[in-house]
Design an enzyme around this catalytic site. Structure first.
Site, PDB file in Angstrom:
ATOM      1  N   GLU A 148       0.802  -1.228   0.000  1.00  0.00           N
ATOM      2  CA  GLU A 148       0.000   0.000   0.000  1.00  0.00           C
ATOM      3  C   GLU A 148       0.844   1.292   0.000  1.00  0.00           C
ATOM      4  O   GLU A 148       0.710   2.138   0.876  1.00  0.00           O
ATOM      5  CB  GLU A 148      -0.960  -0.013   1.194  1.00  0.00           C
ATOM      6  CG  GLU A 148      -1.917  -1.199   1.154  1.00  0.00           C
ATOM      7  CD  GLU A 148      -2.805  -1.316   2.379  1.00  0.00           C
ATOM      8  OE1 GLU A 148      -2.768  -0.420   3.250  1.00  0.00           O
ATOM      9  OE2 GLU A 148      -3.553  -2.317   2.462  1.00  0.00           O
ATOM     10  N   ASP A 180     -12.235 -10.167  -0.922  1.00  0.00           N
ATOM     11  CA  ASP A 180     -13.516 -10.335  -0.250  1.00  0.00           C
ATOM     12  C   ASP A 180     -14.497  -9.371  -0.902  1.00  0.00           C
ATOM     13  O   ASP A 180     -14.088  -8.375  -1.514  1.00  0.00           O
ATOM     14  CB  ASP A 180     -13.444 -10.148   1.272  1.00  0.00           C
ATOM     15  CG  ASP A 180     -12.724  -8.893   1.717  1.00  0.00           C
ATOM     16  OD1 ASP A 180     -12.808  -7.850   1.026  1.00  0.00           O
ATOM     17  OD2 ASP A 180     -12.076  -8.918   2.775  1.00  0.00           O
ATOM     18  N   HIS A 237     -10.448  -5.891  -2.251  1.00  0.00           N
ATOM     19  CA  HIS A 237     -11.484  -5.726  -1.234  1.00  0.00           C
ATOM     20  C   HIS A 237     -12.634  -4.979  -1.919  1.00  0.00           C
ATOM     21  O   HIS A 237     -12.608  -3.752  -2.054  1.00  0.00           O
ATOM     22  CB  HIS A 237     -10.949  -4.936  -0.046  1.00  0.00           C
ATOM     23  CG  HIS A 237      -9.869  -5.645   0.705  1.00  0.00           C
ATOM     24  ND1 HIS A 237     -10.089  -6.840   1.357  1.00  0.00           N
ATOM     25  CD2 HIS A 237      -8.557  -5.341   0.894  1.00  0.00           C
ATOM     26  CE1 HIS A 237      -8.961  -7.239   1.926  1.00  0.00           C
ATOM     27  NE2 HIS A 237      -8.016  -6.355   1.655  1.00  0.00           N
ATOM     28  N   ASN A 289       2.091  -4.726  -3.455  1.00  0.00           N
ATOM     29  CA  ASN A 289       0.689  -5.040  -3.178  1.00  0.00           C
ATOM     30  C   ASN A 289      -0.074  -3.771  -2.797  1.00  0.00           C
ATOM     31  O   ASN A 289       0.438  -2.930  -2.060  1.00  0.00           O
ATOM     32  CB  ASN A 289       0.640  -6.044  -2.009  1.00  0.00           C
ATOM     33  CG  ASN A 289      -0.701  -6.705  -1.824  1.00  0.00           C
ATOM     34  OD1 ASN A 289      -1.280  -7.248  -2.760  1.00  0.00           O
ATOM     35  ND2 ASN A 289      -1.212  -6.696  -0.598  1.00  0.00           N
ATOM     36  N   GLU A 304      -6.206 -10.466  -1.748  1.00  0.00           N
ATOM     37  CA  GLU A 304      -6.980 -10.289  -0.507  1.00  0.00           C
ATOM     38  C   GLU A 304      -8.471 -10.197  -0.820  1.00  0.00           C
ATOM     39  O   GLU A 304      -9.188  -9.355  -0.273  1.00  0.00           O
ATOM     40  CB  GLU A 304      -6.511  -9.039   0.250  1.00  0.00           C
ATOM     41  CG  GLU A 304      -5.034  -9.051   0.594  1.00  0.00           C
ATOM     42  CD  GLU A 304      -4.574  -7.831   1.377  1.00  0.00           C
ATOM     43  OE1 GLU A 304      -5.425  -7.176   2.033  1.00  0.00           O
ATOM     44  OE2 GLU A 304      -3.367  -7.517   1.354  1.00  0.00           O
TER      45      GLU A 304
END
Length: 471
Positions: free
Chosen positions: A161, A268, A238, A202, A266
């Site tokens: 990030e 979701d 996300h 990432n 990641e």
């Protein structure tokens, strides 16, 4: 027999393999066979993974993790604040547990993460650093952590990030003190510590083509031009139900065209609660679309869901009123999203019920109307486990005798279809010890009468019912 199936048969640890052979998963009745995501993914040339919590790697949680996924990521156990909370004081128990579990079950490990602006110990975040001193601290930390697991980590999220939403650099302590060059320094240190691990950059909100992903694309191109050892790009994903970026596959392709691998790291897909059939159907389509986008690009190496069960999801804590973001519910039952993933990986079977919450040998329910007014009421339900074994994951069911409805609930996730109601545990109250109890409450609506339910079930078993208290 496929190589991965053979490996798990030898290990004897796969819940999914037990299901396929018709045997019962420990703690559960025998179920019809469901697809095995790790085998389907391997047939497509990718991995399918999940983030895990080390302390939960027992029982059904461990069985599903081992059976369904061929890659695992420690959710928190490898972050700087977890492994080096005090300078030079390294604490490895959580990270070791994840790596050991993976190796016992033939799984890859994605190391997460070496350099990140968040979950830093105070001594790093608030230190008074010169550039040389902070660079030494950063590279020493990388050398120690990546070096400890040398040869045992498949991918490292080296830098996590680094960008703001507009594509500018996030002003982390590393960016402020070291400037743009800290990212190249981190990658070089990681390569020196573990020459065989794949090294990733990432970030989140870079799944589609936008200002942030453009900045990431420019950085990767620049790092490659400088000879920095970057092997891959992680798109966290996300996402929100119904909002998968239309440019996802094109974005994966443009990064791969730079000569790096790409992974969904990641995944979701959250929704506003309560979950409904329509939302879950859309979520299934979304998980399927993301997985298909990865399968369609040769250098997309795999997908990791950020926790496979809603009982281990970070979403409710960070997005109040939202949740149900993973492929399994709180009781380890596959949701439609799970079958959407399987379909994207080539499965064309019929969904089975999958493993559910633990069976119970005895239960008792007390139902009390605590307050009642014209058209509405407040009720409390206490469920006691009168059996001899703990219950991990619970669902309480009842039928309204007079057409009542639940309008708001607490300490449980409550859904209603017609007169049938199901209340399920939340992540923090899933386990009910033998002799223990759990209590939840709700507001409801009524008209004409507010007759209490006559019967309750706990994970399908009939419970004894105490006389309701007066309203």
């Amino acid at each position: 027999m496929k190589l991965q199936s053979l490996r798990r048969a030898v290990l004897g640890l796969s819940a999914a393999a037990l299901l396929v052979t018709g045997a019962a998963v420990p703690g559960h009745a025998a179920e019809t066979a469901d697809p095995v995501l790790r085998d389907l993914a391997a047939a497509k040339g990718i991995y399918y993974g999940t983030a895990v919590t080390a302390s939960k790697l027992t029982g059904t949680y461990a069985s599903v993790t081992a059976g369904q996924f061929d890659s695992i990521t420690p959710g928190n156990e490898m972050k700087w604040g977890s492994v080096e909370p005090v300078r030079g004081d390294f604490r490895w128990s959580g990270a070791d547990a994840v790596v050991d579990f993976a190796e016992a079950n033939g799984q890859k490990v994605r190391g997460h993460t070496l350099v990140w602006h968040s979950q830093l110990p105070s001594w790093v975040e608030n230190g008074s650093w010169t550039a040389d001193a902070l660079r030494t601290v950063m590279t020493d930390h990388i050398a120690t952590e990546a070096g400890r697991y040398k040869g045992r980590i498949h991918h490292w999220d080296v830098v996590n990030e680094p960008f703001n939403e507009d594509g500018t650099r996030r002003q982390s302590v590393f960016q402020r003190v070291l400037g743009d060059g800290y990212i190249a320094d981190a990658f070089r240190a990681a390569r020196a510590a573990d020459p065989t691990a794949k090294l990733y950059l990432n970030d989140y909100n870079v799944e589609g083509i936008n200002a942030k992903s453009d900045a990431m694309y420019a950085l990767v191109r620049s790092l490659k031009a400088q000879g920095v050892p970057i092997d891959g790009v992680g798109l966290q994903a996300h996402l929100i139900v119904g909002q998968v970026p239309s440019t996802l596959q094109a974005n994966i392709k443009r990064f791969s065209d730079l000569g790096v691998d790409v992974a969904i790291t990641e995944l979701d897909i959250r929704m506003q609660l309560p979950a409904t059939e329509a939302k879950l159907a859309q979520q299934k389509a979304d998980f399927k679309a993301v997985t298909q986008a990865c399968v369609a690009v040769a250098r997309c190496t795999g997908v990791t869901v950020w926790g496979f069960t809603d009982s281990d999801s970070w979403i409710p804590d960070f997005f109040p009123g939202e949740g149900a973001a993973t492929p399994y519910d709180e009781g380890f039952r596959p949701k439609p999203a799970y079958y959407g993933i399987a379909e994207a990986l080539g499965w064309s079977g019929t969904p089975g019920p999958g493993p559910g919450p633990d069976p119970v040998s005895g239960c008792a329910v007390t139902y009390a109307v605590q307050n009642q007014w014209s058209g509405g009421f407040t009720a409390q339900v206490t469920v006691r486990n009168t059996g001899t074994a703990p219950v991990n994951g619970w669902r309480v069911g009842w039928t309204w005798p007079a057409g009542q409805s639940v309008t708001q609930a607490w300490n449980a996730s409550v859904s209603q279809s017609g007169t049938s109601v199901t209340a399920a545990n939340l992540p923090y109250n899933a386990v009910v010890a033998a002799g223990g109890s759990v209590t939840f409450g709700f507001n409801g609506a009524w008209s004409g009468a507010n007759t209490p339910p006559a019967a309750f079930t706990l994970n399908g078993a009939a419970c004894t019912v105490s006389a309701p208290a007066a309203g």
